[in-house]
Design an enzyme around this catalytic site. Structure first.
Site, PDB file in Angstrom:
ATOM      1  N   ASP A 248       0.832  -1.206   0.000  1.00  0.00           N
ATOM      2  CA  ASP A 248       0.000   0.000   0.000  1.00  0.00           C
ATOM      3  C   ASP A 248       0.871   1.262   0.000  1.00  0.00           C
ATOM      4  O   ASP A 248       0.578   2.232  -0.697  1.00  0.00           O
ATOM      5  CB  ASP A 248      -0.929   0.000   1.222  1.00  0.00           C
ATOM      6  N   HIS A 276      -5.251  -3.082   6.381  1.00  0.00           N
ATOM      7  CA  HIS A 276      -5.066  -3.369   4.951  1.00  0.00           C
ATOM      8  C   HIS A 276      -6.443  -3.685   4.375  1.00  0.00           C
ATOM      9  O   HIS A 276      -6.821  -4.831   4.167  1.00  0.00           O
ATOM     10  CB  HIS A 276      -4.106  -4.536   4.750  1.00  0.00           C
TER      11      HIS A 276
END
Length: 460
Positions: A248, A276
Site C-alpha cells: 500500500d 489493509h
C-alpha cells in the site's frame, strides 16, 4: 549422472554447501544419501555433475521409516571441508520459513530470497517451505527449480505440511498462505477460517521457532491474522509481528510521483495508517517530495483528499479488473522491501509503514490491535515508532474509521485470542481492496465447554 527416485514424507530437507568451498577430492567426499520418498510415484530428478567433479557412488536406498529427510540432486551431497577451505566471509546461516510456498507470491519471492537480494550477498540461508497436502507435489517442483538455479547462498531447502516441523528454529517466518474469500462467504466467516490457520501457526512458532523470530503476515485479513498469531505465541515478543502494508505504501508513492511528475525515489515519509482494507489511510500530510511537504508540491488538495486516497485504497481491485487476478509480483517486491527496511538502517529522516502491535504507541490509537504506523529501524531487525508526526482533522477522522474496523475484527475473533466469546458486528464490508461486498452480517460465536461450537447468523 546421479539419479534419485522421489516419493513424499511429511517433511523433507535438502542441503547445499557453497560450490567454491567444496573439495572434490575423493578423500573428502563424505556422504551421498538419497533417502526414499513416498508420495510421488515414478518421478525422477536428475542432476549432472560437472566434468571436474568426482561422480558420487551409486546411492543406497533405505526403507527406514524414521528417516524423514529427503533430498534433491546436488542438495543431497555433503562434503567434508578442510579447515582452510571453510567459509570465512559469510555470516551464520539463517532459517526462513515461508507458508503458502507453492503459491504465486512465493513463486516470485523465493528466488529473490535465494539470490541474496534481500539479506545480502554474504548471508547464507535455509528455506523452510510450508504447503498443504494438495500442494505437496508443487512444493517438490519449487525445490527442483531452486536446485536448478544454482544459488550459492541457498544452503538448505526443506518442504513439509506440518508447521511444527517446518517452523523449527525459524529466524524469519513469512506467512503468506491463507484461504481466499469464496462466493457468498461472509467477512466474518473468512475472519474465523483464516484465524484458525494463524492461531495454529502462532502456536507452532511459539513451540519450535527461534524465540526472537521475526514474523511478517501477508495472508489476509493480515492485520487481524497477525494479532491472532501473536496472541497464540506468548514466548515471542509481540513487537516481532508485522502485517504487510508495504505494498500500500509503494502504491501511494507511485501515485504521488506520477502526479508530481517526478521519479519514485523523490517520494519519502509516506505512511499507511490502519487496516489493509479500503479503510486504510495513505498519509499525504507528512509525506514529502524531494524533501518538501507534498501539499507544497501538489497544490491540488482536493485531488489528494479524494482521488489519491481512493486510488490507493482500491488499487488492488483495479489491478484485478485488468489482470484477472490479485497482485503477486508486486506483493513479493513489497515483502522484500519490508524485510530490507528491518535489516538495513532507515535513511536519516525517513520512515516506512508496517502493521505492528499498538500497545504503548504515542498516537493515541487503541491498544491491543495490529495497526499500520510509521516505523524506523537501526537495521537490527527491530524498529521504533516515529514520534514527530503531524495530524489534522482529515487524517484523524480517517484513522479513527480504520481503528473502529480493526476493533470490530478483533471482537470477531475473540475465541481465537483468549477472550472466550466472539461477537461480530462489522460496521461495513470493507475486507480487501477490490472485493465485492456482501450483506452486513451479525455473527455470534459461542464456545461451549464441551467443545460444541454454536454459530448464529442474522442478516441485517
Amino acid at each position: 549422472m546421479a539419479v534419485a527416485e522421489l516419493s513424499t514424507p511429511s517433511y523433507t530437507t535438502t542441503r547445499l554447501v557453497h560450490p567454491s568451498k567444496l573439495s572434490f577430492s575423493a578423500t573428502h567426499l563424505r556422504r551421498v544419501a538419497f533417502p526414499p520418498l513416498s508420495r510421488t510415484q515414478n518421478a525422477r530428478v536428475s542432476c549432472s555433475l560437472a566434468p571436474n567433479q568426482v561422480q558420487a557412488p551409486a546411492p543406497t536406498l533405505t526403507e527406514d521409516p524414521k528417516n524423514k529427510l529427503e533430498c534433491y540432486g546436488v542438495f543431497c551431497l555433503t562434503y567434508d571441508l578442510k579447515a582452510e577451505e571453510e567459509t570465512k566471509s559469510w555470516k551464520k546461516m539463517i532459517n526462513i520459513a515461508v507458508s503458502g510456498a507453492a503459491g504465486m507470491i512465493s513463486n516470485h519471492l523465493l528466488f529473490k530470497l535465494a539470490s541474496g537480494e534481500v539479506f545480502g550477498a554474504d548471508q547464507p540461508i535455509a528455506l523452510k517451505l510450508l504447503g498443504s497436502e494438495r500442494s505437496f507435489e508443487a512444493l517438490e517442483g519449487v525445490a527442483m527449480e531452486l536446485e536448478d538455479s544454482l544459488f550459492p547462498l541457498l544452503r538448505e531447502v526443506s518442504i513439509g505440511i506440518d508447521p511444527y516441523e517446518v517452523f523449527q528454529d525459524a529466524d524469519w517466518a513469512l506467512l503468506i498462505g491463507a484461504k481466499p474469500r469464496g462466493p457468498g462467504m461472509e467477512r466474518a466467516d473468512l475472519l474465523d477460517k483464516n484465524g484458525q490457520i494463524f492461531a495454529e501457526q502462532g502456536k507452532a512458532l511459539n513451540a519450535v521457532a527461534s524465540h526472537n523470530v521475526k514474523v511478517i503476515v501477508v495472508g489476509n485479513p493480515c492485520n487481524t491474522n497477525a494479532l491472532i498469531c501473536l496472541k497464540n505465541a506468548p514466548k515471542i515478543p509481540a513487537k516481532n509481528f508485522h502485517a504487510l502494508t508495504r505494498l500500500d505504501e509503494n502504491r501511494a508513492k507511485c501515485q504521488l510521483a506520477l502526479k508530481a511528475g517526478v521519479f519514485y525515489d523523490k517520494v519519502s515519509n509516506v505512511t499507511i495508517w490502519g487496516n489493509h482494507s479500503t479503510t486504510q489511510v495513505p498519509d499525504f500530510l507528512n509525506a514529502k517530495i524531494d524533501g518538501l511537504p507534498v501539499k507544497e508540491v501538489i497544490k491540488d488538495h482536493k485531488w489528494l483528499e479524494e482521488e489519491f486516497t481512493h486510488k490507493v485504497q482500491t488499487r488492488g481491485g483495479a489491478l484485478i479488473k485488468k489482470w484477472g487476478r490479485s497482485s503477486a509480483a508486486s506483493t513479493s517486491v513489497s515483502i522484500v522491501d519490508a524485510i530490507k527496511s528491518l535489516v538495513n538502517p532507515t535513511p536519516e529522516g525517513d520512515w516506512f509503514s508496517s502493521g505492528v502491535y499498538t500497545s504503548g504507541n504515542p498516537y493515541g490509537i487503541a491498544e491491543d490491535i495490529v495497526f499500520s504506523m510509521p516505523c524506523r529501524s537501526k537495521g537490527d531487525g527491530d524498529y521504533e515508532l516515529v514520534k514527530e508526526i503531524k495530524f489534522d482533522d482529515y487524517l484523524l477522522k480517517r484513522i479513527t474509521k480504520s481503528e473502529a474496523e480493526l476493533l470490530a475484527e478483533k471482537r470477531c475473533v475473540g475465541h481465537l485470542i483468549g477472550q472466550g466469546i466472539a461477537f461480530c458486528d462489522l460496521p461495513e464490508d470493507t475486507m480487501l481492496p477490490g472485493e465485492i461486498g456482501s450483506n452486513h452480517t451479525l455473527f455470534i460465536y459461542v464456545e461451549i465447554e464441551l467443545n460444541i461450537d454454536i454459530y448464529i447468523f442474522v442478516i441485517v
